[in-house]
Structure formats: structure tokens, C-alpha cells
Design a protein around this motif. Structure first.
Motif, short mmCIF file in Angstrom:
data_model
loop_
_atom_site.label_atom_id
_atom_site.label_comp_id
_atom_site.label_asym_id
_atom_site.label_seq_id
_atom_site.Cartn_x
_atom_site.Cartn_y
_atom_site.Cartn_z
N THR A 53 49.87 50.43 65.64
CA THR A 53 48.42 50.61 65.58
C THR A 53 48.05 51.23 64.24
OG1 THR A 53 46.49 51.39 66.81
CG2 THR A 53 48.35 52.89 66.64
N LEU A 54 46.76 51.45 64.04
CA LEU A 54 46.31 52.06 62.79
C LEU A 54 46.66 53.54 62.76
CD1 LEU A 54 42.67 50.59 62.75
CD2 LEU A 54 44.69 49.67 61.60
N GLU B 32 49.41 38.68 43.48
CA GLU B 32 49.08 39.22 42.16
C GLU B 32 49.02 40.76 42.16
OE1 GLU B 32 47.24 36.57 39.83
OE2 GLU B 32 48.68 35.53 41.12
N LEU B 33 48.85 41.35 43.34
CA LEU B 33 48.58 42.79 43.41
C LEU B 33 49.79 43.62 43.03
CD1 LEU B 33 46.67 43.06 46.82
CD2 LEU B 33 45.71 42.84 44.53
N SER B 34 49.52 44.76 42.41
CA SER B 34 50.60 45.73 42.26
C SER B 34 50.60 46.59 43.51
CB SER B 34 50.34 46.59 41.02
OG SER B 34 49.26 47.45 41.27
N GLN B 35 51.70 47.32 43.73
CA GLN B 35 51.79 48.10 44.96
C GLN B 35 50.69 49.15 45.05
OE1 GLN B 35 55.78 49.38 45.73
NE2 GLN B 35 56.55 47.30 45.72
N ASP B 36 50.24 49.66 43.88
CA ASP B 36 49.16 50.66 43.88
C ASP B 36 47.84 50.08 44.36
OD1 ASP B 36 50.96 52.26 42.75
OD2 ASP B 36 50.08 52.26 40.73
N GLN B 37 47.66 48.79 44.13
CA GLN B 37 46.37 48.18 44.46
C GLN B 37 46.24 47.86 45.94
OE1 GLN B 37 46.86 45.01 41.56
NE2 GLN B 37 44.99 45.65 40.54
N VAL B 38 47.39 47.81 46.63
CA VAL B 38 47.36 47.38 48.02
C VAL B 38 46.38 48.18 48.89
CG1 VAL B 38 48.78 47.20 50.12
CG2 VAL B 38 49.60 46.28 47.95
N PRO B 39 46.39 49.53 48.81
CA PRO B 39 45.47 50.28 49.69
C PRO B 39 44.00 49.95 49.46
CG PRO B 39 47.10 51.75 48.72
CD PRO B 39 47.24 50.44 48.04
N ASN B 40 43.64 49.55 48.24
CA ASN B 40 42.23 49.25 47.98
C ASN B 40 41.86 47.81 48.28
OD1 ASN B 40 41.72 51.84 47.07
ND2 ASN B 40 42.39 51.35 45.00
N ARG B 41 42.84 46.93 48.30
CA ARG B 41 42.51 45.52 48.42
C ARG B 41 42.79 44.93 49.80
NH1 ARG B 41 42.56 43.09 43.38
NH2 ARG B 41 41.69 44.55 41.88
N VAL B 42 43.72 45.52 50.52
CA VAL B 42 44.09 44.93 51.80
C VAL B 42 43.47 45.77 52.91
CG1 VAL B 42 46.05 44.26 53.25
CG2 VAL B 42 46.26 44.19 50.76
N THR B 43 42.84 45.13 53.88
CA THR B 43 42.21 45.90 54.95
C THR B 43 43.28 46.54 55.82
OG1 THR B 43 42.16 44.11 56.55
CG2 THR B 43 40.27 44.29 55.06
N ARG B 44 42.91 47.60 56.52
CA ARG B 44 43.88 48.28 57.37
C ARG B 44 44.34 47.38 58.50
NH1 ARG B 44 39.95 52.69 58.76
NH2 ARG B 44 41.52 54.20 59.36
N TYR B 45 43.43 46.53 58.99
CA TYR B 45 43.79 45.61 60.07
C TYR B 45 44.86 44.64 59.60
CZ TYR B 45 40.18 47.20 63.20
OH TYR B 45 39.45 47.96 64.04
#
Ligand SMILES: [Zn+2]
Length: 565
Positions: free
Chosen positions: A124-125, A30-43
Motif C-alpha cells: 500500500t502507500l 529518460e528519468l534519473s532516479q532523483d526525478q522519480v519522486p516528482n514525476r511518477v505518481t504514488r499510485y
């Protein structure tokens, strides 16, 4: 295009990442590409990047970094392209860490430098790569020798829009670009350049704290000063004639524009420059999420405030307490096609579609601007700040004529808002009748989830200092680890969360305030004792009890040394 941790992935790759995210967890589809940094953890994100490239993912690697391999490499090149050599495996393989395995620069750059070795990439991160590079260089800034090598000569002017993620031939441009891209990467809110008696340095403010000072050779001070003035097309002569210079410019960070608000004060030894980074990707926060993830009680009280049809809603707090971020988030919630919203800001921090933003060039424009505002039939007006009698009077006039006015003011406590209006020359009854909600906000640093340490209660000394009762003696809480870990840049903390205090001015309260039957402070204490509305101290202590922050972070932004209850 996905922008994650400072890495921009092109459209083709972004689409592949989105598809894979959807496979991984249907809710991500459902996410837009802009939302990815806020919704998906870095791991999760980097693990997925690794999987898409058929590579291994190691989240913690910086400590295995072999410094001898970095002798041949330029920290700037590696930082920009998110890679670094890590260590040797056997005698013929070079393990290289990367956060963007699609970028071919890693191989192109390292192959000629390590001709006898086979390059084996692992993912890696992005922060881990920065840590690896920093751990080798000893600091994250340019080396002393790099700086000494900069010539002090006249430079070309004419760079107005400054791309900080490009290589410059001109060394001063290169230095400033490097400092600024570093600041964006570490999510600094401000950059300070300061000339003192025997030193010249820069430092970043991150999460409210000014970090390590990085020395710059004194001979560069005039050159750097002139470079920044040139960026804003300001004549360099004015630096010796005016005490304060304000300006603005825009930098481009991996094609993302970031506004910089520049302030320069002439000092006895030279100057002090503060540059505030208005990084819109960080500003765009929503009520209830991220930094503004308020608890239920606060969200309810805030929801009620937002439904007030007309009158003044004031957010108070010191500089850097996120006042305007919250007001902007409120505006976004109130933004409907049928609602006419106007803002008057200096500068415009967060452009929202459907809202008419006006930027204030100077204080003189304020009065005519508001007057013309009121004629354009707005429903809601956001005024950057109430700072003088003019702005206070206009806020009141707009409220009296049936508008909803959102604004900020510089006071520590919510109850002082009324007194501040009085000091500016507004009668008590006028403000009592138009003010509908007095709010105060603070940003509290959160403990780094990777290295926070359990603590067995709070010591007697601290309980006495911060007016905490006996029950805190053995409450299990957490505290920041000394020296932190590589995840939190050795600070022990990671990110901040807002706490809010709300004092609604109901008709009854308004009447009591007008008649002088209750003082604003008595009102604040009364509301605190009722315990129904969110309160700074109580919300802060709740975060402490939940193990999300520690007493050191809390007492830094909220005065904990007394209690009204
Ligand atoms: Zn940590």
C-alpha cells in the motif's frame, strides 16, 4: 538510490524499479532516479513495487485496520520500516500492509508476535501505513506513558550530527529523533516547541498551517531545551541570560541530510522554539514544475524579467510565501558556465553546482562580504534579504555598477517594495532607477484530489465579502471536504502552488516614479487594470475557477476583500 515517500530503496532495487518503469512507460526511461519522486505518481510507483514482488496492491486500506493487532507492536518500529498488521484473513492468516516489501523487518518483527499465523503481505502507500498506525494510536506522537517514562537526568552530550532514523538508548534523543523524523515524513516546514502556563507541547507547520498540538509532560521542558542546545554545542547557561538564541544543525533522515534552522525565544513561561526544516529534496524545484507550475502568462512575464541585463529584481511576500524558493529556481535557470553567480545567504538553502554560495554568519559580515563580492566580477548576485539601510544601499550600488541583483523583502504588496526602500532611507529616485521588477508571491493550498467536493457557486455573503461579481453565483467550483480523507491527513488539502504578481519598472515608469507623477500604488492598480501581467488576485481566482483550490484557502493568503479593478 530512489527516495520515495521517505523510503530509500538501495541501488540494486532502485535499478530494478527503473527498468520496470521504463517497460511500463517509455517516457520514464529518460528519468534519473532523483526525478522519480516528482514525476511518477504514488499510485503507479507502489503498484509497480507490488508487481515486482508478486504481491497485491491496495491503495486504500487504513480503514480496515484491526486495532487489537497493534497491541503487540511498537508504532515507532512500524513507522520506520513502513509496515503494519492490518487484519486477519480466516483463522490462520495475518494480512500485513507494507510500502517496502523488500525490507525483511516486517516478517522478523511480526513472526514471533503472531506465531500461529501465516503472514500475507500486501503493498500500500506509505501514507496509508502511517494512517493505519495513527488511527490505532489515536495520535501520531509518542504515547503519554512513553513520555512519562523518560528520566530527567543529566545526559551525554556530544551528538552533533543527529541521525533521526536510528534507535537511541537515551530517551530524550529517542523522543527528539521521533518528533523530527515525523516532521520530515509529513513534509512539515517548521516544528514548534512551546511552554505555556499549564502545558508544554509541540506542533508541526505543514502547507502553511500549524497542526495539532501534541502534549509533552512539563517535567521534560528543561531537558529537551538542553538537549537541543547541546546539539548545536551552545552552552545551556545562555538560555536564561539572552532573550533570543539562533542556531543551526543538521539531521540525517534515512541518510539524507536536512538542515535545521533553530530559533529560541525566552518567554514569560519558559521558551518557544521554532525549528525550520530546510529539506533540500523539497527545495529543489524548477520553474514551471511542481509548486512553481505557473500559468503561461506568468511564465512569459517571468521569462522577460530574467532577461533584464542589470538592476534589482525584488520578490516580496510574508514569511513562508516561498520567495527564496522562486529566486533559487530563477538562479538555476540563469546558471550558465559563462555567467558568474554569487549568493549571500543566511543560511545557504539550495546549493547549485557552478554557483558560488557564501553563507552569512552574522549581520556585521554583510558589508565587507558584498564589497569583496563586487571586486570578484560577478554578473548576478543573490542577496538573501534587504532588511536594513546597509543591505539596501549595497543592492543599489551593485545595480548601478551594472550587476543583476536578486533579493527578497518583507512587504505584502509588490508596490510597497519601493516604499520599503524609502523607509530604510533610500531616496525615491535612486530606487526608481535601479529597481527593474517588483514581484509578490503567495503559496496557495491545493484541494486534495481524492476528496475535494463540488460546490455550486459562491454564496451572496461570500461574493460581497470577497468583492466577487454576480457571475460567481453559479460557477461550478470545488471545496475542501470537512475532515478530508486519509490521503490528505484529514486536512482536505494537498500541496501548494505559487502565484506571482510582477510589476516591471520600465524606463518610462522609472521616470514617472522619480518625478512623483505616479505613486507605486497607482502603478500597481494601473497594471492590474491593463490585465496583461500576472496579478495575485486574478491568478488566485483562476485557480478557484479551475477547481484546484477553494475560497477559504485563497482568502487566507491573498487579501480578497477589495478589488482595484
Ligand atoms: Zn483528501
Amino acid at each position: 538510490m530512489i527516495d520515495f515517500d521517505g523510503i530509500s530503496f538501495n541501488d540494486l532495487i532502485s535499478n530494478r524499479i527503473m527498468a520496470e518503469l521504463g517497460n511500463h512507460d517509455p517516457s520514464f526511461a529518460e528519468l534519473s532516479q532523483d526525478q522519480v519522486p516528482n514525476r511518477v505518481t504514488r499510485y503507479s510507483f507502489m503498484a509497480l513495487v507490488a508487481k515486482l514482488n508478486g504481491l497485491a496492491f491496495f491503495p486504500k486500506v487504513a480503514e480496515f485496520c484491526d486495532p487489537s493487532l497493534h497491541v503487540y507492536c511498537d508504532a515507532t518500529v512500524m513507522t520506520r520500516a513502513f509496515f503494519a498488521p492490518l487484519c486477519l484473513s480466516g483463522t490462520d492468516k495475518l494480512i500485513v500492509i507494507t510500502a517496502n516489501p523488500w525490507n525483511p523487518i516486517a516478517e522478523e518483527y511480526l513472526a514471533p508476535r503472531f506465531p500461529d499465523l501465516e503472514i500475507v503481505k500486501v503493498v500500500t502507500l506509505a501514507t496509508e501505513i502511517a494512517h493505519a498506525i495513527e488511527s490505532v494510536g489515536g495520535n501520531n506522537g509518542p504515547s503519554r506513558s512513553d513520555l512519562e517514562a523518560i528520566d530527567v537526568e543529566d545526559m551525554d552530550d556530544g551528538i552533533y550530527d543527529f541521525d533521526v532514523t536510528t534507535d537511541y538508548v537515551e530517551p530524550m534523543a529517542q523522543l527528539v529523533a521521533m518528533v523530527m523524523s515525523d516532521a520530515v515524513r509529513t513534509q512539515a516546514s517548521d516544528i514548534h516547541f512551546k511552554v505555556e502556563k499549564e502545558s508544554f507541547y509541540y506542533a508541526f507547520r505543514v502547507d502553511g498551517d500549524i497542526g495539532r498540538k501534541v502534549e509533552i509532560p512539563m517535567k521534560l521542558k528543561d531537558r529537551l531545551d538542553a538537549f537541543l542546545l547541546n546539539l548545536m554545542r551552545l552552552p545551556t547557561e545562555i538560555r536564561n541570560t539572552v532573550p533570543g538564541i539562533s542556531g543551526r544543525f543538521t539531521i540525517s533522515y534515512f541518510h539524507r541530510p536536512i538542515d535545521i534552522r533553530y530559533e529560541r525565544h525566552r518567554t514569560y513561561r519558559g521558551y518557544h522554539i521554532t525549528m525550520r526544516l530546510l529539506d533540500k529534496s523539497n527545495i529543489n524545484v524548477t520553474l514551471g514544475k511542481g509548486t512553481l507550475a505557473f500559468d503561461e502568462q506568468t511564465m512569459f512575464a517571468l521569462g522577460k524579467v530574467m532577461k533584464i541585463p542589470s538592476g534589482i529584481i525584488v520578490m516580496s511576500g510574508p514569511t513562508g510565501s516561498g520567495k527564496s524558493t522562486t529566486l533559487n529556481a530563477i538562479l538555476r535557470e540563469l546558471n550558465r558556465p559563462e555567467v558568474n553567480i554569487l549568493t549571500l545567504e543566511n543560511p545557504v538553502e539550495d546549493e547549485v553546482p557552478g554557483i558560488t554560495h557564501c553563507d552569512l554568519k552574522n549581520a556585521k559580515e554583510f558589508k565587507p562580504m558584498i564589497a569583496s563580492f563586487l571586486r570578484s566580477d560577478p554578473d548576478i548576485i543573490l542577496m538573501g534579504e534587504v532588511r536594513d539601510l546597509d543591505s539596501a544601499e549595497l543592492a543599489i550600488e551593485a545595480a548601478v555598477t551594472g550587476h543583476k541583483v536578486l533579493t527578497t523583502i518583507h512587504t505584502a504588496r509588490a508596490s510597497q517594495i519601493i516604499e520599503r526602500f524609502e523607509q530604510l532611507g533610500i531616496e525615491r529616485w535612486k530606487i526608481a532607477q535601479t529597481l527593474k521588477a517588483a514581484c509578490a508571491q503567495r503559496l496557495v493550498k491545493m484541494l486534495c484530489p481524492y476528496c475535494k467536493e463540488p460546490a455550486a457557486g459562491i454564496s451572496e455573503f461570500e461574493r460581497k465579502t470577497f468583492a466577487l461579481d454576480e457571475s460567481w453565483a453559479d460557477v461550478p467550483i470545488n471545496k475542501a471536504r470537512d475532515g478530508g480523507c486519509s490521503e490528505c491527513r484529514n486536512t482536505g488539502y494537498s500541496g501548494r502552488t505559487a502565484v506571482l504578481e510582477i510589476i516591471p519598472i520600465t524606463p518610462k515608469v522609472s521616470d514617472q516614479l522619480s518625478k512623483g507623477e505616479i505613486s507605486p500604488y497607482e502603478l500597481e492598480v494601473k497594471i492590474a487594470n491593463e490585465g496583461i501581467l500576472p496579478n495575485l488576485r486574478r491568478s488566485g481566482l483562476k485557480l478557484l475557477r479551475e477547481g484546484k483550490t477553494d475560497l477559504a484557502a485563497l482568502s487566507k493568503v491573498i487579501d480578497m476583500t477589495y478589488t482595484d479593478e
